[in-house]
Design an enzyme around this catalytic site. Sequence first.
Site, PDB file in Angstrom:
ATOM      1  N   ASP A 102       1.495  -1.249  -0.246  1.00  0.00           N
ATOM      2  CA  ASP A 102       0.304   0.359   0.389  1.00  0.00           C
ATOM      3  C   ASP A 102       0.723   1.414   0.098  1.00  0.00           C
ATOM      4  OD1 ASP A 102      -1.967  -1.440   0.094  1.00  0.00           O
ATOM      5  OD2 ASP A 102      -3.207  -1.422   1.713  1.00  0.00           O
ATOM      6  N   ASP A 112     -14.067  -5.461  -4.877  1.00  0.00           N
ATOM      7  CA  ASP A 112     -14.350  -5.946  -3.601  1.00  0.00           C
ATOM      8  C   ASP A 112     -15.626  -6.579  -3.064  1.00  0.00           C
ATOM      9  OD1 ASP A 112     -11.684  -5.059  -2.947  1.00  0.00           O
ATOM     10  OD2 ASP A 112     -12.681  -2.824  -2.926  1.00  0.00           O
TER      11      ASP A 112
END
Lengths: 252, 213
Positions: free
Chosen positions: A11, A130
């Site tokens: 990330d 997701d």
Amino acid sequence: MLKSRIIPCLDVKNGRVVKGINFVDLIDAGDPVEQAKIYDEQGADELCFLDITASNENRDIILETVKKTAEKCFMPLTVGGGVRTLEDIRNLLLAGADKVSINTAAVNNKNLVKESSEKFGSQCIVVAVDAKKVQENKWEIFTHGGRKSTGIDALKFVGKMESLGAGEILLTSMDRDGTKKGYDLDLTKKVSKLVNIPVIASGGVGNLEHLHQGIKIGKASAVLAASIFHFGEHTILEAKQYLDSKGIPVRI
Amino acid sequence: MSITIIDYGSGNLRSAAKALEAAVSNTNLNLKIVVTSNPEVIKKSNKVILPGQGSFRDCYLGIKKISGLEDALNEFVLVKKKPIFGICVGMQLFAKIGYESQETKGFGWVDATVKKINNINKTLKLPHMGWNQIEFKKDFTLFSGLKNKSHMYFLHSYEFLTKQKDCIIATANYGNSIIVAIARENIFGTQFHPEKSQRNGLKILENFLKWEF
């Protein structure tokens, strides 16, 4: 024979790693390029950057990160986070990304997947999904980093993405993400069987057996993990040796 | 000596250029790497790399759109007989015809066609994406220093098909045996991406730089 892939994910925020390798001997632990080099040396099959930069004015920073990484690491790189337009995709590819993953924009603007796969080729368009379980055998798509419900059925959605030209599905279980309880195998298996494009399992890896399950039971072509690699619990090589011992074909 | 990477609007030239720079530093050669679509520069260069990303059709049309580029490449390869290395779609463009999206003419340097990978039983995932082992069909200078069955990185849905069996130098198994590297005289191409295949890929780039045809 094609090998199952292991993909560490970093990330990145404002050009710095916020969730990444926590090794003491790193000169600059916040530098994504330094971390990418380590994974390259460990034999990761691909690398994934998720750009979580919030403000729009800082969005170009990721391009610099990608450029610098492509100078040092001669391995496949997927970059996602905040990709909204054909221009965003083009810029990432030109900077050195091999694949670009589209999440929220794939839900809000179906033309983007179609147009980008026609323009740049399906092979570089990854749709990041997701999904959250809402009832038995039913999963729903969430956007905006899993915060916003859409009411869209996940299984229908992935089929649609494939027909629009997506080349790969990055499937994250919102129920499992961060739990270390393992992938949502039921979801992974259903999606893998449904589509004819590769599926990357994501969300929930806490140990090496979870990687094995993602491939063996979930039928995923690739397994993505973050924390088990970042905090030095396991190296990529250990993960591969484990999978190899279980009879999964990997590149060692 | 100068090596030109052909820039015709197909993405990811940067990776190819950077990998080539790394390969140069592994040799003792004095080499200049140029990224251009300028036909005059191409004519003067010693070797050419033709990368490719996207569809066969888009790539070939991209080359045709640049004035003088198609002719310069034909002259470079067919008349001057100087070494060319096609990567992925770059190699596919050596074929006579490609069938991606619609029938499109290629350079025709090799008697070949490019078609979607045979997936009749739908047992394979397409694209063929990831690391696969290549099997040498010939002892070839550009494979020197590499072991048979080395892993290379692939990312494609279409395959190169030719009846000119003598030009097939490596295959890989994906459902069937697919052609993954070809060579004929000064022409060399790989379906895999050497610029993304870590050490193995850099070795092939290095061998191409050293190649004395």
